[in-house]
Design an enzyme around this catalytic site. Structure first.
Site, PDB file in Angstrom:
ATOM      1  N   THR A  43       0.868   4.469  -0.374  1.00  0.00           N
ATOM      2  CA  THR A  43      -0.210   5.145   0.357  1.00  0.00           C
ATOM      3  C   THR A  43       0.381   6.069   1.416  1.00  0.00           C
ATOM      4  OG1 THR A  43      -1.833   3.425  -0.050  1.00  0.00           O
ATOM      5  CG2 THR A  43      -2.192   4.779   1.875  1.00  0.00           C
ATOM      6  N   ASN A  68      -3.869   4.158 -12.250  1.00  0.00           N
ATOM      7  CA  ASN A  68      -3.945   2.739 -11.882  1.00  0.00           C
ATOM      8  C   ASN A  68      -5.085   2.018 -12.566  1.00  0.00           C
ATOM      9  OD1 ASN A  68      -5.368   4.585 -10.124  1.00  0.00           O
ATOM     10  ND2 ASN A  68      -5.986   2.816  -8.923  1.00  0.00           N
ATOM     11  N   ALA A  80       6.902  -0.684  -3.907  1.00  0.00           N
ATOM     12  CA  ALA A  80       7.675  -1.849  -4.358  1.00  0.00           C
ATOM     13  C   ALA A  80       6.778  -2.900  -4.997  1.00  0.00           C
ATOM     14  CB  ALA A  80       8.456  -2.452  -3.185  1.00  0.00           C
ATOM     15  N   HIS A  81       5.596  -3.101  -4.410  1.00  0.00           N
ATOM     16  CA  HIS A  81       4.824  -4.279  -4.828  1.00  0.00           C
ATOM     17  C   HIS A  81       4.101  -4.120  -6.163  1.00  0.00           C
ATOM     18  CE1 HIS A  81       0.456  -3.481  -3.977  1.00  0.00           C
ATOM     19  NE2 HIS A  81       0.983  -2.466  -3.330  1.00  0.00           N
ATOM     20  N   THR A 102      11.114   1.767  12.839  1.00  0.00           N
ATOM     21  CA  THR A 102      12.146   0.816  12.428  1.00  0.00           C
ATOM     22  C   THR A 102      11.930   0.405  10.989  1.00  0.00           C
ATOM     23  OG1 THR A 102      12.427  -0.037  14.654  1.00  0.00           O
ATOM     24  CG2 THR A 102      13.143  -1.466  12.869  1.00  0.00           C
ATOM     25  N   CYS A 104      -8.929  -1.464  -4.793  1.00  0.00           N
ATOM     26  CA  CYS A 104      -9.306  -0.915  -3.492  1.00  0.00           C
ATOM     27  C   CYS A 104     -10.790  -0.618  -3.397  1.00  0.00           C
ATOM     28  CB  CYS A 104      -8.505   0.345  -3.184  1.00  0.00           C
ATOM     29  SG  CYS A 104      -6.745   0.028  -3.152  1.00  0.00           S
TER      30      CYS A 104
END
Lengths: 379, 126, 407
Positions: free
Chosen positions: C79, C158, C207-208, C246, C331
């Site tokens: 996103t 998706n 990644a997920h 970070t 979503c």
């Protein structure tokens, strides 16, 4: 290796890790999915939200999870500026770059801005501004505790002055959580930033606490998560860890300060003996942070030497430690450039012991002597 | 969506599913809703010569609450007169099934279905 | 394994999120507990170890898509990558023009980012795909304007799993000097991506969706020819100024390992998934009046999106609660709106409502698929028994001609 850089990041507490593990190992769904896996994930996130809210006395609905403190700070700056086109933004001269840089980028696009000065102890001096100057400002960002000096800012007073001039206040409290008591509600803030990895939680998650009376244009759009203010699939395991870390921080803040203030007193006593200058010495500071300089010794050289003998410290904030520039915080405190370049930050943590400090002082003395001799030889 | 146990019970074990002969002069048929809206209810009642509802059947295309609402009213209808049937209010259905606010329209639809069936029957009796 | 022993519900929602592969979790944990340094801390070994791990992961991500590690920018997820690429790309090159082309079946993160640019004074064209979900290249060409600055098209959808012709769209973009962004969140580990050959300027990863952790993603930013973007987050100047904040070392390490596993095991895994897909497809299409959504050839086998006529969507989800699936995108499943993707394909509201996305993956077993087929057959039968529409259909009534008492 003795780790004395807890203001940069902290190790995840074993209890926090334990809480996170199932969320890394077992099957959980996308928290927005409408089946059992998704609902379990959703419940875990809402429980964490409550823990986070409780730790700063906010309402759970005021907690917006983000991926980092930097993102939360960017979100408030850009969000306010986008929602209110006439924003006149003010921030202190010692803010973290993730507040000052977005403000400056907006200034470059035409937004009005004011910098609030600090005194030589690193305390934000909002009263130095004239009434006329204050009346122009609509939004102010002031950190609660400075990451380099550890100076605790007088937020209640700053908010009081701000309120008199109809200024909304955001506070970057990333370095304050777990070290001081934070009460979002009582402070009367518009927004506040807190971060997980500074309080023994995992990296990759932080929160913007927002009083919903202000409108915020989101920074990241999409699936509409976090009440539409921050889209993107929630970082489930990290959020759960953050919740637990907040709970621990809330329960242990007093204990943490009591044990660390003794260590700090010892550390600073020893530092004074070798002629170190401690920045913000007369100001109210958190118990874990000591920012000092030893005249004539380059800070980066010293910390590299200390690293070699097994001590992890910092020269300033982690984000700026890759460039050899003097700390903007020290310059704002009217410290001369040479002294600023010799600055070293020691930040203690939960696992720091008196022996660690004693060993550190021993190593520091040795390295300082060695470097002084080298300098003398070169001269 | 959290459904009450009553909704789940009617959804899992719907009562009186089926169809009656709609040409039968003693059968009233009500069909309400539209596929595009996500709900279509067909409710049929059969009255005895004494004017009492002796049978009720339904078929519903819709969510769990819509199925439960129509299943519940078929139970309630049996033994009532058609005037009594027309008295059944959506609020009673919603209350009995503990419908969440977003599902109240299902009970409204069930009330409409009863009214439509009664009207159909009355038009046949004229 | 019989049904009593089966872990309920069966997870068939891999397109929504995948479990973290145990091998990935194992790699991540030391970076939570021991090597916990801040990778931006350049002054001590804790920071260096973290930085080394981050750079190794960057290499792994680059390897999966045949890119240069220096072209990979970490983000908090697809996103954010999509937002950064669309806003940052169109802002940086705004002197070329302020027109963006996308497709109406893109992920919300893309649609909403484009909408935001419209709010900021840009214009956008939302292409309607063909009924099979694919973009017609001629229609795309026709939408291009001299001031078109950026095009964004997803690689794998998706909801319906179709694979767009990224190479052709990219070539058209190159000819017209348009920045081309591709959302590949659903593509990694499922289709081969070779960014040395593909004419793509910016590409988003997550990644997920590929057995890594949530909360981490990446954006590919091409170096040759060099593409620049305006940063959306400012601060410490991480990621060469393109993205400050970070970095979560353990999550980056997890993404690197997940992408390494994807690279090594993708071919074999796809073969297996393909067989499961065929089995599921055959089983489900044995049911009368079912419609597969999206092209049957240009697709990933991991996804099967089917509409079941004459049953209502929500009651269908309730009926099959022993399998964890999505109706439309995760979503949007909190709302009762029919899927905008299926609507864009021209599906009626009813068929959009009664669509189920089955998505299979690394841990799906053949017995899971068989169980699913049986369950769906049985429940569809039951719901149709209840459905007045099914009764009318069976009686030969043309439902299109019925005058419904609109509610």
């Amino acid at each position: 290796m003795i780790y004395l850089d807890h203001n940069a990041t902290t190790a995840v507490h074993p209890e926090v890790l334990k809480t996170m593990m199932p969320f890394l190992e077992a099957q959980y769904g996308n928290p927005t999915a409408n089946h059992r896996f998704g609902r379990k994930a959703r419940t875990a996130i809402e429980e964490a939200r409550e823990q986070v809210a409780l730790s700063v006395n906010a309402h759970p609905s005021q907690v917006i999870f983000t991926a980092s403190g930097s993102e939360a700070n960017n979100m408030i700056v850009h969000g306010v500026a986008n929602s209110y086109p006439d924003t006149h933004f003010a921030c202190s001269a010692i803010e973290h770059p993730c507040v000052s840089k977005p403000v400056e980028s907006l200034k470059a696009k035409g937004m009005a801005m004011t910098k609030i000065p600090v005194n030589n102890q690193g305390e934000i001096q909002i009263s130095d501004l004239s009434k006329a100057e204050l009346n122009k400002i609509s939004f102010l960002s002031c950190m609660a505790v400075n990451n380099e000096t550890g100076v605790i800012q007088d937020l209640p007073k700053i908010v009081d002055v701000a309120n008199e001039h109809n200024i909304q206040v955001h506070s970057d409290a990333v370095q304050a959580l777990g070290k001081t008591r934070l009460d979002f509600d009582a402070l009367g803030l518009a927004a506040m930033t807190i971060s997980s990895h500074k309080i023994y939680g995992p990296q990759g998650v932080a929160a913007l606490i927002v009083n919903r009376k202000i409108d915020l244009q989101p920074l990241i759009l999409g699936g509409g998560q976090e009440s539409g203010l921050r889209s993107g699939t929630e970082n489930l395991a990290a959020i759960v860890g953050f919740g637990k870390a907040c709970e621990r921080a809330r329960e242990n803040v007093v204990l943490f300060n009591e044990s660390l203030s003794q260590l700090q007193a010892y550390l600073e006593g020893e530092l004074r003996k070798i002629g170190a200058t401690i920045f913000g010495e007369k100001a109210n500071r958190v118990a874990n942070t000591t920012f000092f300089s030893i005249k004539g010794i380059d800070g980066v050289t010293l910390l590299t030497a200390l690293d070699r003998v097994g001590f992890a410290v910092a020269s300033g904030s982690a984000c700026s430690s890759n460039n050899n520039e003097p700390s903007h915080v020290l310059l704002a405190m009217n410290v001369d450039e040479e002294t600023a370049l010799s600055a070293l930050r020691v930040s203690l943590g939960l696992t720091t012991s008196l022996d660690d400090i004693k060993n550190f002082i021993g190593a520091l003395k040795k390295e300082v002597e060695r470097l002084k001799q080298l300098t003398a030889m070169a001269a | 969506m959290a459904y009450s146990n009553k909704v789940l019970d009617h959804y899992e074990n719907p009562r009186n599913v089926g169809s009656l002969d709609k040409e039968d002069p003693n059968v009233g048929t009500g069909m309400v809703g539209a596929p595009a809206c996500g709900d279509v209810m067909k409710l049929q009642i059969k009255v005895s010569d004494a004017g009492l509802i002796e049978d009720a059947k339904f078929k519903t295309y819709g969510c769990g609450s819509a199925i439960a609402s129509s299943s519940l009213v078929t139970e309630w209808l049996k033994g009532k007169t058609i005037d009594e049937a027309a008295e059944i209010k959506n609020s009673a259905i919603a209350e009995e099934l503990e419908l969440p606010p977003v599902k109240i329209h299902c009970s409204v639809l069930a009330e409409d279905a009863i009214k439509a069936a009664v009207a159909d029957l009355k038009s046949k009796k004229k | 394994m019989n049904n009593e022993q089966r872990k309920m519900p069966i997870y068939l929602d891999y397109s929504s999120t995948t479990p973290v592969d145990p091998r990935v979790a194992e790699k991540m944990i030391p970076f939570i507990t021991e090597d916990f340094g801040n990778p931006a801390s350049r002054s001590h070994a804790y920071g260096w170890n973290a930085e080394k791990a981050v750079e190794n992961a960057r290499k792994e991500v680059a390897l999966l898509v045949n890119a240069d590690p220096r072209e990979i920018v970490w983000t908090s997820g697809a996103t954010e990558s999509n937002n950064l690429a669309i806003k940052g790309g169109s802002q940086f090159y705004s002197t070329k023009g302020k027109h963006i082309i996308t497709c109406s079946t893109e992920h919300k993160a893309v649609i909403d980012a484009v909408r935001e640019m419209e709010r900021l004074g840009y214009e956008a064209t939302y292409l309607t795909p063909e009924p099979n979900g694919l973009i017609d290249l001629d229609k795309f060409k026709a939408a291009i304007r001299p001031d078109t600055v950026l095009t964004t098209v997803m690689m794998v959808n998706n909801e319906i799993g179709v694979v767009q012709d990224i190479e052709s769209i990219g070539n058209i973009c190159r000819e017209n000097n348009i920045i081309f962004h591709v959302d590949a969140a659903q593509a990694t580990g499922k289709v081969n991506i070779d960014l040395e050959k593909l004419p793509v300027d910016l590409m988003s990863f997550s990644a997920h969706k590929t057995y890594g952790p949530k909360g981490i993603g990446a954006l590919f930013v091409r170096r040759k020819p060099r593409i620049r973007i305006e940063a959306q987050m400012h601060g410490g100047g991480h990621e060469r100024g393109m993205r400050s904040g970070t970095l979560a070392t353990h999550q980056i390490v997890g993404m690197g390992e997940a992408f390494r596993l994807a690279r090594e095991e993708m071919d074999k895994e796809n073969e297996r998934v393909c067989q499961l897909h065929q089995r599921l497809l055959k089983g489900l299409t044995e049911i009368e009046e079912t419609y597969v959504n999206g092209d049957l050839d240009a697709r990933v086998p991991h996804n099967l999106n089917v509409s079941f006529n004459f049953v209502e969507g929500e009651s269908l989800i309730m009926a099959i609660k022993d399998i964890a699936v999505s109706s439309g995108s995760a979503c949007t499943s909190a709302s009762l709106e029919p899927s905008y993707v299926l609507r864009a394909l021209g599906r009626s509201d009813e068929l959009a409502h009664s669509s189920i996305r089955f998505s299979i993956g690394r841990f799906t077993q053949e017995s899971d698929v068989d169980f699913t087929i049986e369950l769906v057959k049985q429940k569809i039968g039951k719901l149709r028994e209840l459905s007045p529409l099914w009764e009318m259909f069976k009686d030969g009534v043309d439902l299109e001609k019925v005058e419904w008492a609109e509610h």
